[in-house]
Design an enzyme around this catalytic site. Structure first.
Site, PDB file in Angstrom:
ATOM      1  CB  SER A 131      16.097  17.773  87.623  1.00  0.00           C
ATOM      2  OG  SER A 131      15.955  16.372  88.245  1.00  0.00           O
ATOM      3  CD  GLU A 362      18.918  20.303 100.396  1.00  0.00           C
ATOM      4  OE1 GLU A 362      20.204  20.833 100.100  1.00  0.00           O
ATOM      5  OE2 GLU A 362      18.240  20.700 101.329  1.00  0.00           O
TER       6      GLU A 362
END
Ligand SMILES: Cc1cc2nc3c(=O)[nH]c(=O)nc-3n(C[C@H](O)[C@H](O)[C@H](O)COP(=O)(O)OP(=O)(O)OC[C@H]3O[C@@H](n4cnc5c(N)ncnc54)[C@H](O)[C@@H]3O)c2cc1C
Length: 380
Positions: A131, A362
């Protein structure tokens, strides 16, 4: 406000729908079981122009707008989310950085080959950097007219199949996002080592692999944008990529809804079809409503991108909403199928596994919320 698709958008969607029904849906279960994708299917998709959908026409692509691209992604995901992710990564994060930030020479050299079906991959994630993409440790050390890259990337979609890799790396000894750089690297470059393929819960038709760089020499001409643009390039690629994942989620969610409704119309308990049992009918109504609301967000994000307007906030909202609505759709579809929903004989079992990652890759749902909160903080 006009909600009508134009002729081109409808034509593309119908062409892909026809293709997926004939060529992908019949083997989707087999691909899931065999943990791969037949080479003949990839060749057929190349011949049909699938690898150049989102590429500019001047570089051999079909030049489709983002709405058309989204509709195509949705159709692919209905048939096989694994095939879909191979194409979405190729058409977005794997190639967009080259199309947007490559020099003219780089665009001419690489984009027509990508559009013709030489597959692209996107390498940001590392064992210690997920992340927090700014914490990558892969290094790019300048040496004359080259950079020398060292490091390891994980979870690379198309990792084993790709001909090209967009790679993020940083100046040795630096931290943060400022000293990160983006490169386009060709398979076969000495020092590029493709590692093991992950044995995943879902999207099993797609390949997700480790890619290592061992003193890999990359010409400075293959730098995308300027030195230090790497993080910016990765984030802008992900903004567009998230629209694709939103449509992928919608495709899986709609496939779940369709299966659940069909089953609920034929399965009888307590003397009538499940769909006429108010609790089940209500569950299906909620799924249909959530998917429809999610669809509007995805279309809005795509429309904004096509208009050349800012779309980062809407892309994050669309990805968050579509992936969560699709997750709920898959869960409901399994529930409506009862015990059969837990068995591989029914497609909902696969959809349930496939949809899970849409809330992870994503940018996880938590990261989408961080992104959205940041936009809201600037707005109000
Ligand atoms: C099938 C698949 C394909 C992929 N394809 C690619 C690819 O092609 N290229 C590529 O570069 N990467 C790819 N990825 C990687 C993917 O983008 C990452 O897995 C994702 O960004 C999350 O990173 P992580 O797995 O390291 O989780 P972490 O970052 O370790 O997160 C773990 C958990 O903590 C939460 N968390 C982390 N930080 C915060 C915070 N600040 N606030 C709240 N919660 C937080 C996350 O939301 C998550 O729930 C792929 C992953 C998968 C599974």
């Amino acid at each position: 406000m006009d909600f009508t698709l134009n002729e081109n958008q409808t034509m593309f969607r119908d062409m892909v729908r026809d293709f997926t029904r004939k060529e992908i849906a019949p083997i989707a279960q087999q691909m899931d079981e065999e943990n791969g994708m037949p080479a003949e299917l990839v060749e057929k998709m190349k011949a049909s122009g699938f690898f150049g959908i989102a590429f500019p026409e001047q570089y051999g692509g079909l030049g489709a707008d983002t709405i058309t691209y989204g509709l195509v992604v949705e159709e692919l995901a209905k048939a096989s989310a694994g095939v879909c992710v191979m194409l979405t990564v190729h058409n977005s994060v794997g190639s967009y950085p080259v199309a947007m930030y490559g020099s003219e020479q780089i665009k001419q050299e690489f984009l027509p080959r990508m559009a013709a079906g030489e597959i692209a991959a996107f390498c940001v994630t590392e064992p210690g950097a997920g992340s927090d993409a700014a914490s990558i440790t892969t290094t790019a050390k300048r040496d004359g007219d080259d950079y020398i890259l060292n490091g390891s990337k994980i979870f690379v979609t198309n990792g084993q199949r790709a001909a090209f890799y967009v790679v993020m790396a940083r100046t040795p000894g630096t931290t943060g996002h400022k000293d990160t750089h983006a490169f386009i690297v060709e398979r076969g470059t000495p020092g590029l080592v493709v590692g093991k393929k992950e044995d995943k819960m879902g999207l099993r038709a797609s390949d997700t692999a480790v890619v290592d760089f061992e003193d890999m020499r990359v010409p400075a001409a293959q730098l995308l944008g300027k030195e230090g643009d790497g993080f910016k390039i990765a984030m802008s690629a992900l903004d567009g990529g998230r629209i694709g994942i939103a449509f992928q989620s919608l495709g899986i969610g709609e496939a779940c809804l369709a299966e659940a409704v069909r089953y609920a119309k034929t399965r009888e308990q307590f003397g009538k079809p499940l769909i006429r049992q108010p609790v089940i009918g209500g569950m299906l109504a909620d799924v249909g409503t959530e998917l429809e609301a999610a669809r509007l967000l995805a279309l809005q994000a795509a429309w904004l991108k096509d208009q050349g307007q800012p779309y980062g906030k809407q892309a994050a909202m669309a990805k968050l909403k579509c992936s969560e609505a699709a997750g709920k759709a898959a869960d409901t579809a399994v529930q409506v199928h009862g015990g059969y929903g837990f068995c591989k004989e029914y497609a909902v079992e696969r959809y349930y596994r496939d949809v899970r990652v849409t809330r992870i890759y994503e940018g996880t749902s938590e990261i989408q919320r961080l992104v959205i909160a940041r936009y809201l903080g600037q707005e109000y």
